[in-house]
Design an enzyme around this catalytic site. Structure first.
Site, PDB file in Angstrom:
ATOM      1  CG  LEU A 154     -11.032  -3.639 -25.478  1.00  0.00           C
ATOM      2  CD1 LEU A 154     -10.940  -2.975 -24.119  1.00  0.00           C
ATOM      3  CD2 LEU A 154      -9.996  -3.050 -26.428  1.00  0.00           C
ATOM      4  CD  GLU A 155     -10.364 -10.545 -30.193  1.00  0.00           C
ATOM      5  OE1 GLU A 155      -9.345 -11.213 -30.489  1.00  0.00           O
ATOM      6  OE2 GLU A 155     -11.341 -10.431 -30.956  1.00  0.00           O
ATOM      7  CE  LYS A 156      -6.828 -15.925 -26.040  1.00  0.00           C
ATOM      8  NZ  LYS A 156      -7.864 -15.770 -27.080  1.00  0.00           N
TER       9      LYS A 156
END
Length: 357
Positions: A154-156
């Site tokens: 999971l990123e920004k």
């Protein structure tokens, strides 16, 4: 990884957390390795992401991926809302063929897992209902495709920041899945500001993965922090950030994960992981990421520095870590497009290292 009983094997093949696979889903494999049962990782492993979308490198059937990759991470699951996830093969890739390819790869000793996230990927985990749906539909995907486990990337855009419910919900959900599949493979691939960034700040995204890592230490098989697309790496070892793509950046990043580091603002300390839980993570080539590419020769030197204290530049580990796990690449698709420019030299070196130890 623990062995599973024949009864557990049978139950894993035919049940999904009390829910049968939905019509239209691929049937669970009838031969090979039970879903959720992962072989032990080789001492030094080559991990690669196989993405089901065309970003210029093309899409690739899993069956065409050569055997140099010990772990194949399917990227990415889709967020269907309210915690529900699904994996949908790219147009032109047949679901039945993918199931058969996964079964064949796992029967040959490989590991195949499903990743959540990516640059544009999300997982909706705010409430108990979301968490329940996530566990149920992830189990359905594991059974339907015959997977070994899951990867968290999971990123920004997924909203992973300090205080957000997604981290605590993920810890709870992964523990529930691990209880259902005791041999479930679990990995993470956060960007470095979310992990080592906790040395700089413990606000917003900085260090936001640390509670997730701490909460899943017992379940975590492999952490490969992305050393690309985020510039240099601030560390306790040098006044300036270590340059992206350098041997020192790779060694420094792994030292922080294994040896631990103090958190910014006096907020405690991140206690290191076992060396076998940590791998380097680099782009497979210059076209695979916006920045952070390291030549294979530099990756090999960093690996040797960490495992044998040879080939180092300015930084050295506190001691050699002969069980340091290996190297992850984004992506298999790009490596194939680049005719194995990453997997041939790096994979060959990892296999030679594990054969000689």
């Amino acid at each position: 990884m623990k062995p599973i009983s024949l009864l557990s094997y049978a139950l894993a093949l035919f049940t999904t957390f009390g829910c049968q696979a939905q019509p239209g889903q691929a049937a669970a494999p009838r031969v090979g390795v039970a879903p959720g049962y992962s072989h032990a990782l080789p001492r030094h492993a080559l991990v690669g992401y196989l993405h089901n979308f065309d970003n210029g490198s093309g899409v690739l059937p899993l069956g065409q991926v050569d055997g140099s990759w010990d772990v194949i991470v399917l990227a990415f699951a889709d967020d269907m809302g309210e915690g529900r996830i699904a994996f949908n093969p790219a147009p032109g890739l047949e679901r039945a063929r993918l199931v058969a390819d996964i079964a064949a790869r796992r029967a040959a000793g490989g590991i195949v897992v499903l990743s959540f996230g990516g640059e544009l990927g999300t997982v909706t985990l705010r409430t108990q209902r979301d968490e329940d749906n996530f566990v149920r539909t992830t189990a359905q995907a594991i059974d339907a495709y015959g997977l070994d486990g899951i990867d968290i990337d999971l990123e920004k855009i997924a909203g992973v920041v300090h205080g957000a419910p997604v981290a605590a919900r993920l810890v709870s959900a992964v523990k529930r899945l691990h209880a259902m599949y005791p041999n479930l493979y679990v990995s993470m691939a956060p960007e470095h500001p979310y992990v080592q960034g906790g040395w700089v700040s413990m606000e917003g995204i900085w260090g936001a993965y640390l509670p997730l890592i701490d909460g899943l230490r017992d379940e975590l098989d492999l952490l490969h922090v992305q050393l690309y697309n985020n510039g240099g790496l601030p560390t306790p070892y040098h006044a300036d950030p270590l340059p992206a793509g350098s041997v020192d950046m790779m060694v420094g990043s792994a030292r922080m994960l294994i040896e631990g580091f103090e958190l910014a603002g006096g907020k405690g300390r991140f206690e290191g992981l076992r060396p076998d839980q940590v791998a380097l993570a680099l782009p497979s080539g210059p076209r695979a990421a916006g920045s952070g590419h390291a030549p294979p020769a530099a990756i090999i030197r960093a690996f040797d520095c960490l495992t044998r204290a040879t080939g180092c530049d300015a930084l050295k580990p506190a001691r050699p870590y002969p069980d340091f796990r290996g190297v992850m690449a984004w992506s298999i698709n790009w490596d194939v497009a680049d005719q194995g420019a990453f997997s041939v030299p790096v994979g060959t070196h990892l296999r030679q290292a594990r054969a000689g130890q």
